[in-house]
Design a protein around this motif. Structure first.
Motif, PDB file in Angstrom:
ATOM      1  N   VAL A   1      51.910  45.879  47.178  1.00 53.55           N
ATOM      2  CA  VAL A   1      51.244  44.577  47.183  1.00 53.55           C
ATOM      3  C   VAL A   1      49.846  44.773  46.615  1.00 53.55           C
ATOM      4  O   VAL A   1      49.103  45.648  47.071  1.00 53.55           O
TER       5      VAL A   1
ATOM      6  N   CYS B   1      46.434  42.537  45.676  1.00 63.88           N
ATOM      7  CA  CYS B   1      45.752  41.232  45.778  1.00 63.88           C
ATOM      8  C   CYS B   1      46.677  40.162  46.356  1.00 63.88           C
ATOM      9  O   CYS B   1      46.667  39.000  45.910  1.00 63.88           O
ATOM     10  N   GLY B   2      47.500  40.580  47.315  1.00 64.22           N
ATOM     11  CA  GLY B   2      48.409  39.650  47.959  1.00 64.22           C
ATOM     12  C   GLY B   2      49.667  39.345  47.176  1.00 64.22           C
ATOM     13  O   GLY B   2      50.502  38.540  47.610  1.00 64.22           O
ATOM     14  N   VAL B   3      49.840  39.993  46.012  1.00 66.78           N
ATOM     15  CA  VAL B   3      50.999  39.741  45.158  1.00 66.78           C
ATOM     16  C   VAL B   3      51.946  40.941  45.225  1.00 66.78           C
ATOM     17  O   VAL B   3      51.525  42.093  45.037  1.00 66.78           O
TER      18      VAL B   3
ATOM     19  N   THR C   1      45.880  39.003  39.704  1.00 64.17           N
ATOM     20  CA  THR C   1      45.294  39.876  40.725  1.00 64.17           C
ATOM     21  C   THR C   1      43.768  39.782  40.621  1.00 64.17           C
ATOM     22  O   THR C   1      43.138  40.588  39.958  1.00 64.17           O
TER      23      THR C   1
ATOM     24  N   SER D   1      39.608  39.736  41.168  1.00 69.80           N
ATOM     25  CA  SER D   1      38.639  40.667  41.740  1.00 69.80           C
ATOM     26  C   SER D   1      37.324  39.932  41.941  1.00 69.80           C
ATOM     27  O   SER D   1      37.059  38.921  41.296  1.00 69.80           O
TER      28      SER D   1
ATOM     29  N   ASP E   1      39.196  44.286  44.585  1.00 68.91           N
ATOM     30  CA  ASP E   1      40.388  43.444  44.614  1.00 68.91           C
ATOM     31  C   ASP E   1      40.251  42.413  45.728  1.00 68.91           C
ATOM     32  O   ASP E   1      39.709  42.691  46.804  1.00 68.91           O
TER      33      ASP E   1
ATOM     34  N   SER F   1      42.547  38.765  47.320  1.00 71.37           N
ATOM     35  CA  SER F   1      43.730  37.912  47.187  1.00 71.37           C
ATOM     36  C   SER F   1      43.324  36.447  47.073  1.00 71.37           C
ATOM     37  O   SER F   1      42.202  36.057  47.425  1.00 71.37           O
ATOM     38  N   ARG F   2      44.264  35.662  46.584  1.00 74.44           N
ATOM     39  CA  ARG F   2      44.047  34.210  46.511  1.00 74.44           C
ATOM     40  C   ARG F   2      43.722  33.655  47.898  1.00 74.44           C
ATOM     41  O   ARG F   2      42.814  32.828  48.055  1.00 74.44           O
ATOM     42  N   GLU F   3      44.442  34.149  48.908  1.00 70.81           N
ATOM     43  CA  GLU F   3      44.254  33.661  50.277  1.00 70.81           C
ATOM     44  C   GLU F   3      42.841  33.964  50.778  1.00 70.81           C
ATOM     45  O   GLU F   3      42.198  33.120  51.423  1.00 70.81           O
ATOM     46  N   GLU F   4      42.347  35.162  50.463  1.00 66.47           N
ATOM     47  CA  GLU F   4      40.983  35.528  50.885  1.00 66.47           C
ATOM     48  C   GLU F   4      39.935  34.674  50.162  1.00 66.47           C
ATOM     49  O   GLU F   4      38.937  34.275  50.760  1.00 66.47           O
TER      50      GLU F   4
ATOM     51  N   GLU G   1      43.857  29.288  37.936  1.00 67.71           N
ATOM     52  CA  GLU G   1      45.173  29.918  37.758  1.00 67.71           C
ATOM     53  C   GLU G   1      45.906  29.346  36.549  1.00 67.71           C
ATOM     54  O   GLU G   1      46.492  30.086  35.758  1.00 67.71           O
TER      55      GLU G   1
END
Length: 316
Positions: free
Chosen positions: A119, A121-123, A141, A143, A154, A156-159, A175
């Motif tokens: 996984v 960056c959450g992907v 991904t 940063s 790195d 994630s989108r969620e963060e 995106e």
């Protein structure tokens, strides 16, 4: 060979200067940005002690050409290029993330994969991949956008959304723009016999609140390219891919014991090595653009840039 590694201009109505790893950005009256691409070389988020002849010109001319080639898809900040090393555009408030998109398991993603991570960056990344294999579909991904001297991290989108770094509405646009730019970049590369492996995009907001592409696009500093010819054969044999990117500099540094970690010394870059890096950048330019590189006059490069910018600002 003359290089430009630092500038300290004082243009009319100048408000401030921001000095990044490679580019220096002059704020003109809180309306325009004058972005100067220096010949500095950055690797592992560290600026090397010597400049690379013509590197700034190469990066600036690739980026401005690619912006023109994608402006029908995504709006950008660019207004004019009054000098081979200079781009002038609208003042924007940058988003504090870089949108990294990867079509292949290469570079940082491959290094993470090798140590068992699936996984990034959450992907999720599929099992059973070899380095430089193509992903089923490109993955984004992101940063963080690091300040000088700090490393990009790195995220994630969620963060990003949870921390309020970018609003959800804006992030969906980022995106969408990222995927559209990567698709167009892939098409352009294919016409040159190249594969656009991965790249990063930066975006900002104009005073009117419009999201636009800023900084560089599809350059060898921000992107990785492979040659299409022989790609499949090399993958089947487990051989390294023939690359067009700054990766050759990173590999040279790694082989000389440097990865930007604390306590490591930057290896000496001899004049011969610097000239070889300059030649590689020229090769990158000619392959990526499909045109011959014309060296600008660098006998008085700092004065040339100053005069061209001043002439442009007077005419506006």
């Amino acid at each position: 060979m003359s290089t430009i590694v630092d500038t300290n201009y004082n243009f009319p109505n100048q408000k401030s200067i921001y000095k990044g790893k490679v580019r220096e950005v002059y704020n003109i009256n809180d309306e325009l940005l004058v972005m100067i691409a220096t010949d500095r070389l950055s690797a592992f988020d560290v600026v090397m002690p010597k400049g690379i002849p013509f590197k700034g010109q190469i990066l600036n001319q690739i980026a401005t050409q690619m912006m023109k080639d994608t402006e029908d898809l995504v709006p950008n900040w660019l207004i004019a290029t009054p000098d081979p090393n200079v781009a002038v555009g609208y003042l924007c408030e940058p988003f504090k993330v870089e949108m990294v998109i990867r079509g292949y398991l290469s570079g940082h993603a491959a290094r993470e994969y090798k140590v068992g991570k699936r996984v990034l960056c959450g992907v999720a990344m599929p099992d059973g991949m070899k380095e430089n294999d193509r992903f089923p579909k490109p993955i984004i991904t992101p940063s963080t956008k690091a300040d000088n001297g700090e490393h990009d991290e790195d995220i994630s989108r969620e963060e990003i959304l949870a921390k309020g770094i970018v609003s959800e509405d804006d992030y969906l646009i980022l995106e969408d723009y990222t995927r559209k730019l990567f698709a167009r970049g892939t098409e352009i590369a294919a016409k040159r016999g190249l594969i656009l492996v991965d790249t990063k995009y930066e975006f900002g907001k104009t005073k009117e609140g419009k999201i636009v592409l800023i900084d560089e696009i599809h350059t060898p500093d921000s992107s990785r390219y492979f040659y299409i010819d022989g790609y499949d054969e090399r993958q089947q044999k487990g051989e390294l891919q023939k690359q067009l990117s700054k990766e050759f500099v990173r590999q040279w540094l790694i082989s000389n014991g440097f990865q930007g970690k604390e306590g490591q010394q930057i290896p000496e870059m001899t004049n011969k090595y610097i000239e070889s890096v300059s030649q590689r950048y020229i090769e990158l330019y000619e392959n990526i653009t499909g045109t011959g590189f014309i060296k600008a006059d660098v006998s008085e490069v700092e004065k040339r840039i100053e005069n061209n910018v001043l002439d442009y600002l007077k005419r506006r």
